[in-house]
Design a protein around this motif. Structure first.
Motif, mmCIF file in Angstrom:
data_model
loop_
_atom_site.group_PDB
_atom_site.id
_atom_site.type_symbol
_atom_site.label_atom_id
_atom_site.label_comp_id
_atom_site.label_asym_id
_atom_site.label_seq_id
_atom_site.Cartn_x
_atom_site.Cartn_y
_atom_site.Cartn_z
ATOM 1 N N ILE A 2 29.429 -27.175 63.098
ATOM 2 C CA ILE A 2 28.367 -28.167 62.924
ATOM 3 C C ILE A 2 27.041 -27.537 63.320
ATOM 4 O O ILE A 2 26.998 -26.579 64.100
ATOM 5 C CB ILE A 2 28.623 -29.451 63.750
ATOM 6 N N ASP A 3 25.961 -28.077 62.781
ATOM 7 C CA ASP A 3 24.629 -27.602 63.171
ATOM 8 C C ASP A 3 24.107 -28.460 64.326
ATOM 9 O O ASP A 3 24.800 -29.345 64.818
ATOM 10 C CB ASP A 3 23.668 -27.593 61.979
ATOM 11 N N ARG A 4 22.896 -28.213 64.758
ATOM 12 C CA ARG A 4 22.327 -28.921 65.912
ATOM 13 C C ARG A 4 22.184 -30.425 65.683
ATOM 14 O O ARG A 4 22.122 -31.196 66.619
ATOM 15 C CB ARG A 4 20.974 -28.328 66.292
ATOM 16 N N GLU A 5 22.103 -30.830 64.413
ATOM 17 C CA GLU A 5 22.009 -32.258 64.103
ATOM 18 C C GLU A 5 23.387 -32.907 63.988
ATOM 19 O O GLU A 5 23.491 -34.098 63.703
ATOM 20 C CB GLU A 5 21.232 -32.484 62.802
ATOM 21 N N GLY A 6 24.441 -32.119 64.177
ATOM 22 C CA GLY A 6 25.797 -32.652 64.097
ATOM 23 C C GLY A 6 26.337 -32.753 62.680
ATOM 24 O O GLY A 6 27.333 -33.427 62.438
ATOM 25 N N THR B 86 35.084 -32.120 71.336
ATOM 26 C CA THR B 86 34.742 -30.959 72.177
ATOM 27 C C THR B 86 33.690 -30.068 71.519
ATOM 28 O O THR B 86 32.893 -29.447 72.216
ATOM 29 C CB THR B 86 35.992 -30.127 72.507
ATOM 30 N N ILE B 87 33.684 -29.992 70.196
ATOM 31 C CA ILE B 87 32.684 -29.156 69.514
ATOM 32 C C ILE B 87 31.263 -29.585 69.858
ATOM 33 O O ILE B 87 30.337 -28.784 69.875
ATOM 34 C CB ILE B 87 32.915 -29.143 67.987
ATOM 35 N N ASP B 88 31.086 -30.872 70.173
ATOM 36 C CA ASP B 88 29.756 -31.377 70.500
ATOM 37 C C ASP B 88 29.247 -30.848 71.837
ATOM 38 O O ASP B 88 28.058 -30.910 72.122
ATOM 39 C CB ASP B 88 29.765 -32.915 70.501
#
Length: 189
Positions: A126-130, A170-172
């Motif tokens: 994912i990118d910074r915006e999710g 967890t990726i977040d």
């Protein structure tokens, strides 16, 4: 045969019969001198002819001014054209460099995408915006969700195949600590 210049070497050598020398003026500014000589007859420059020459000399002065203005304008146009040409060359070089950089970035992104896509382990990115920017073949097989159906989606769309609801995973935690997420995973410290 009389005057200041009868001993001048040019006059002695050429021996003109009549000479006229008059200024070319424009708005009382000297632009040049009109010099005429006649080798055939004396008194060639009569008062009537002098008046015609004065009228013509005004037109000559205007023509000289126009020629000087045109020359100055031409010089400015050449300078500006040269500046624009240099600027255009610089822009073309920047465009070429940008295209090379964009091509290198695309190649790098393609290589990274290929590496992620063929990893044997289920992988998502994912990118910074999710938003999902990578979803490999292994995770497609695991979740039955095709990459084209999830790429570019955000709002925890990637958690639906795992939990059935939209929620942080967890990726977040990659982008920073979040106590609410950490509480859901007891093994994370």
């Amino acid at each position: 045969n009389e005057g200041f210049f009868i001993t001048d070497p040019y006059i002695v050598a050429r021996q003109p019969k009549s000479i006229l020398c008059t200024p070319l003026l424009h708005q009382r500014k000297l632009l040049g001198i009109l010099y005429l000589e006649n080798n055939l007859t004396t008194g060639a420059f009569t008062p009537e002819r002098l008046e015609v020459l004065r009228l013509l000399s005004g037109q000559m002065a205007i023509s000289i001014i126009n020629a000087l203005l045109y020359d100055e304008l031409d010089h400015r146009v050449q300078e500006r054209t040269s500046e624009l040409s240099r600027a255009n060359d610089n822009l073309m070089q920047e465009v070429s460099e940008r295209k090379r950089a964009e091509s290198a970035i695309k190649d790098s992104e393609k290589l990274l995408s290929d590496i992620i896509n063929y990893l044997p382990d289920a992988t998502l990115v994912i990118d910074r915006e999710g938003k999902v920017i990578a979803w490999n073949q292994a995770i497609e097989e695991m979740t039955d969700v095709k990459a084209e159906d999830i790429l570019g989606k955000g709002n925890y769309e990637y958690s639906l195949p795992f939990y059935g609801i939209r929620r942080p995973m967890t990726i977040d935690l990659v982008f920073g600590n979040d106590e609410e997420i950490e509480k859901q995973y007891l093994d994370i410290r």
